[in-house]
Design an enzyme around this catalytic site. Structure first.
Site, PDB file in Angstrom:
ATOM      1  N   ASP A  19     -21.514   8.031 -13.880  1.00  0.00           N
ATOM      2  CA  ASP A  19     -22.060   6.713 -13.566  1.00  0.00           C
ATOM      3  C   ASP A  19     -21.427   6.224 -12.261  1.00  0.00           C
ATOM      4  OD1 ASP A  19     -19.499   5.238 -14.340  1.00  0.00           O
ATOM      5  OD2 ASP A  19     -20.005   6.251 -16.210  1.00  0.00           O
ATOM      6  N   SER A  25      -6.672   2.145  -4.757  1.00  0.00           N
ATOM      7  CA  SER A  25      -5.560   2.656  -3.948  1.00  0.00           C
ATOM      8  C   SER A  25      -4.556   3.412  -4.813  1.00  0.00           C
ATOM      9  CB  SER A  25      -4.816   1.496  -3.288  1.00  0.00           C
ATOM     10  OG  SER A  25      -5.521   1.022  -2.193  1.00  0.00           O
ATOM     11  N   ASP A  57       1.193   4.008  -3.002  1.00  0.00           N
ATOM     12  CA  ASP A  57       0.663   5.359  -2.797  1.00  0.00           C
ATOM     13  C   ASP A  57       1.750   6.407  -3.000  1.00  0.00           C
ATOM     14  OD1 ASP A  57      -1.537   3.915  -2.048  1.00  0.00           O
ATOM     15  OD2 ASP A  57      -1.463   4.449   0.078  1.00  0.00           O
ATOM     16  N   GLY A 102     -21.738  10.187 -19.537  1.00  0.00           N
ATOM     17  CA  GLY A 102     -22.041  11.023 -18.373  1.00  0.00           C
ATOM     18  C   GLY A 102     -21.609  10.325 -17.089  1.00  0.00           C
ATOM     19  N   GLU A 132       0.832  -1.211   0.000  1.00  0.00           N
ATOM     20  CA  GLU A 132       0.000   0.000   0.000  1.00  0.00           C
ATOM     21  C   GLU A 132       0.868   1.263   0.000  1.00  0.00           C
ATOM     22  OE1 GLU A 132      -3.870   0.304   0.416  1.00  0.00           O
ATOM     23  OE2 GLU A 132      -2.927   1.914  -0.684  1.00  0.00           O
ATOM     24  N   ASP A 164     -14.777  11.317 -20.106  1.00  0.00           N
ATOM     25  CA  ASP A 164     -15.889  10.427 -19.750  1.00  0.00           C
ATOM     26  C   ASP A 164     -15.515   8.981 -20.097  1.00  0.00           C
ATOM     27  OD1 ASP A 164     -18.342   9.499 -18.997  1.00  0.00           O
ATOM     28  OD2 ASP A 164     -19.443  10.336 -20.713  1.00  0.00           O
ATOM     29  N   ILE A 165     -15.717   8.081 -19.162  1.00  0.00           N
ATOM     30  CA  ILE A 165     -15.443   6.655 -19.400  1.00  0.00           C
ATOM     31  C   ILE A 165     -16.787   5.979 -19.654  1.00  0.00           C
ATOM     32  CG2 ILE A 165     -14.443   4.536 -18.410  1.00  0.00           C
ATOM     33  CD1 ILE A 165     -12.397   6.826 -18.851  1.00  0.00           C
TER      34      ILE A 165
END
Ligand SMILES: *[C@@H]1O[C@H](CO)[C@@H](O)[C@H](O)[C@H]1NC(C)=O
Ligand SMILES: *[C@@H]1O[C@H](CO)[C@@H](O)[C@H](O)[C@H]1NC(C)=O
Ligand SMILES: *[C@@H]1O[C@H](CO)[C@@H](O)[C@H](O)[C@H]1NC(C)=O
Ligand SMILES: *[C@@H]1O[C@H](CO)[C@@H](O)[C@H](O)[C@H]1NC(C)=O
Ligand SMILES: *[C@@H]1O[C@H](CO)[C@@H](O)[C@H](O)[C@H]1NC(C)=O
Ligand SMILES: *[C@@H]1O[C@H](CO)[C@@H](O)[C@H](O)[C@H]1NC(C)=O
Ligand SMILES: *[C@@H]1O[C@H](CO)[C@@H](O)[C@H](O)[C@H]1NC(C)=O
Length: 656
Positions: free
Chosen positions: A635, A573, A324, A633, A320, A614-615
């Protein structure tokens, strides 16, 4: 009201109260829970003479005006955009009213709990007193039991409690009662170079009985997931579908390299002990992917006796922090990262321990005790090897952008508990802090792939049941970041898809929080344009609740140095620090022209979805369903989309 006056009135009231029998007061159930969270089991009833520290969280003033306040400083159409509040203004606006303090003290006094037994912090947000279990049980009409966690922790709790009806608008929360939070315990025995089999969601399902779900624990299901070892790391743009390195992220989001390092503009990244980075991994990673970056160590801010531990090594305690820190430090350099490492190695800490450290007015007590003595890290920590110093209460300065790649389930906690914590994020937003949280890695299911049994409210193995939204993802005053991927065989210039490799982007709808005003138009378009094949048996489909995530960024195939080797790593993460890095770069540009930090992002982003990519493909399966679809849009899979850095920069630079 002056203290002496309160005492006088209380004395007068005591006479009045003793004249009228207490039994005639109508009590109402204030909070209840149907079952303890998974991993906790109910043990024997507590003895009536045992002592417990009772804490009463008082209702704060002006919470009904929160959306108005947030919009004033964060909405792009507001005349007050960017005019963030001071800490004193926040404290003054939200502290409980004198009427509230008086009403609660009077109730306690009527029960024989003298004002001299009650401690109140300067913020007036809490009252604390020691009571016997017998006193607490009759005060709250509750039954206290001991609960055991399978990892060995003990916790005092009741299943429900009641207060007089006339106090409902004055009392927010009382502890210890029905709340269980995530707390880190001692690190598990080192599992050196453990490998996790794929696909992960199956592992998580099998693991559901034993997954501790405790923040920072090696087994915390919100940790990132490890993929294959990378033997020949390639830093070209031709391989971004299989290996994500900083140039891939810069190409995907059209982001430049950092050039300047403003003094007060470090990016905050939070880690919970025993999660920790190893300097040798940082050196290995920077040598390969960012040799020009001078600072290969974050600035560390150690909270509650934290150490960046290096005695336990494995992907599950180093993955982690490595993930990060590494990409974020490279993306923003020469700007620097401030690592907030929270908790000692015995007791560790929770989201509340971090919040206590950056906002003294949130602590239960100045210099002592946080929200719940049973669930948050308690300092001083008397256990062998524990930190003997006081709890960090307002002792750390907040950076203006904070990324937190940990999450719990909204249903782990009671609604009052999450609401109180959520309001703290709102207050930080008013003060110009952008808070970004990863949205979770199990799609519409919760950590570890668990879903909610509609009858009992308990978690099941994730093959069916109600969707299990993440927290703080569902808090409307943070920016929740979901995950995308570059599809296999696809170019870095082609649109990304919702991440469906190893992890699924956390997303859905809250069971607690109403929709904030900034989300209303977006949400009505979403429901108008998409026919959702699920009903109330799966999620709160009232179209009046908070939907998440807000935005997304790549979360698949990051090449990360962990324990001396390069591994592919997956998770929201990764998405949160990547998005936060770009926000930090925008702040750098604003500060350079004398403007302030952007603060809470959502009102501006929802009013300007064109600054995000936008995906529109992929989904977030879970609970035996395909989950939601990523569509045109906003989601509940990838939010408004991934950053288009030049457009975002231009927008935020155009604001005052
Ligand atoms: C409760 O008791 C503990 C242990 O004796 C003590 O340290 C603490 O100050 C007491 N709290 C209050 C509010 O009196
Ligand atoms: C950084 O912030 C601190 C505290 O807000 C302030 O006193 C100091 O002047 C700032 N430094 C710069 C270089 O802006
Ligand atoms: C491990 O951590 C300790 C305490 O922080 C530090 O003194 C030591 O140098 C570290 N060892 C390595 C190999 O990084
Ligand atoms: C999950 O629970 C369901 C319903 O109780 C059961 O039918 C199914 O076999 C379980 N699946 C696993 C993998 O344990
Ligand atoms: C990616 O696509 C190639 C060619 O279609 C295929 O051979 C490979 O197995 C795929 N890799 C993954 C991880 O799906
Ligand atoms: C859905 O949320 C709304 C608004 O908070 C609430 O009134 C309603 O009771 C919720 N529905 C269910 C089924 O929980
Ligand atoms: C997702 O898209 C598929 C194909 O268009 C559709 O059948 C399904 O109902 C959609 N699911 C949701 C949750 O919108």
């Amino acid at each position: 009201m002056r203290a002496q006056d309160v005492v006088k009135i209380l004395a007068a009231l005591a006479v009045a109260v003793s004249a009228s029998p207490i039994s005639t007061t109508r009590h109402v159930v204030h909070e209840s829970r149907s079952a303890p969270p998974s991993d906790w089991s109910k043990q024997g009833r507590l003895h009536a003479t045992s002592a417990i520290p009772v804490r009463i969280g008082l209702v704060q003033r002006n919470l009904h005006r929160v959306d108005e306040f947030i919009d004033q400083v964060s909405h792009p159409f507001s005349n007050h955009y960017g005019k963030h509040w001071s800490a004193a203004q926040v404290a003054e606006t939200f502290s409980p009213s004198p009427e509230t303090v008086f009403a609660v003290k009077s109730w306690l006094h009527g029960f024989g709990i003298e004002p001299s037994r009650i401690k109140t912090p300067k913020s007036r947000n809490w009252m604390e007193f020691n009571a016997t279990v017998g006193e607490a049980e009759s005060l709250l009409k509750a039954e206290y039991h001991m609960y055991n966690h399978h990892a060995g922790h003990k916790h005092v709790a009741c299943e429900e409690y009641s207060i007089p009806a006339h106090l409902v608008d004055h009392v927010d929360i009382i502890t210890p009662t029905v709340h269980f939070d995530k707390k880190i315990g001692a690190p598990r025995r080192a599992q050196t170079h453990e490998r996790l089999p794929e696909p992960l969601y199956e592992l998580n399902r099998r693991d559901v009985q034993t997954s501790s779900g405790i923040l920072g624990f090696a087994s915390d299901a919100s940790n990132p997931k490890q993929g294959d070892e990378v033997k020949n790391a390639l830093m070209t743009l031709d391989n971004c579908d299989t290996m994500i390195t900083p140039p891939c992220l810069q190409a995907l989001y059209n982001a430049p390299s950092g050039k300047t390092a403003g003094k007060n503009n470090t990016l905050g990244i939070v880690e919970f002990t025993p999660q920790a980075f190893l300097q040798s991994d940082m050196d290995m990673w920077f040598k390969e992917f960012a040799p020009d970056v001078k600072q290969k160590t974050p600035n560390t801010n150690l909270i509650d006796g934290a150490i960046v531990q290096n005695t336990s090594e494995s992907f599950s305690v180093n993955g982690e922090s490595s993930l990060d820190l590494q990409c974020a430090m490279a993306l923003i350099a020469p700007q620097q990262v401030t690592l907030y490492q929270v908790g000692d190695t015995v007791e560790s800490g929770s989201f509340n321990n971090f919040l206590d450290a950056i906002d003294g007015s949130y602590c239960t007590f100045e210099g002592g005790g946080s929200t719940d003595s049973n669930v948050d890290g308690q300092y001083p920590d008397p256990q062998p090897g524990g930190f003997r110093g006081p709890l960090n209460c307002g002792g750390s300065t907040s950076t203006k952008v904070i990324s937190i790649s940990y999450s719990s389930n909204e249903a782990d906690l009671t609604s009052k508990y999450v609401q109180r914590q959520c309001m703290e994020y709102m207050k930080l937003g008013l003060q110009g802090v952008s808070i970004l949280y990863s949205s979770g890695d199990s799609g519409v299911a919760g950590n570890g792939g668990t879903c909610i049994d509609p009858q009992t409210g308990a978690y099941n193995n994730g093959s069916t049941g109600k969707f299990n939204p993440s927290f703080p993802g569902t808090c409307p005053y943070i920016t929740s970041v979901g995950a995308t991927q570059v599809l296999n065989g696809s170019s870095v210039r082609a649109p990304e898809s919702a991440c469906e490799k190893v992890i699924f982007s956390g997303g859905g709808f809250s069971n607690v929080f109403p929709m904030a005003s900034y989300q209303k138009n977006t949400m009505s378009s979403f429901f108008a344009q998409n026919k959702i094949p699920y009903g109330a048996e799966r999620f709160n489909n009232s179209q009046t609740v908070r939907g998440y995530p807000d935005v997304s960024a790549n979360g698949a195939n990051y090449v990360v140095a962990v324990d001396g080797k390069f591994s592919l790593t997956f998770g929201t993460s990764a998405s949160s620090p990547t998005f936060a890095s770009l926000v930090n770069m925008i702040n750098e540009e604003r500060l350079a022209v004398g403007k302030g930090p952007v603060g809470f992002l959502n009102p501006t982003l929802y009013a300007n979805p064109q600054v995000l990519n936008d995906i529109t493909t992929g989904g977030n399966r879970g609970c035996g369903t395909p989950g939601f679809n990523s569509t045109k849009g906003w989601d509940p899979v990838t939010g408004l989309g991934t950053p288009n850095y030049p457009k975002m920069l231009k927008l935020f630079m155009s604001l005052p």
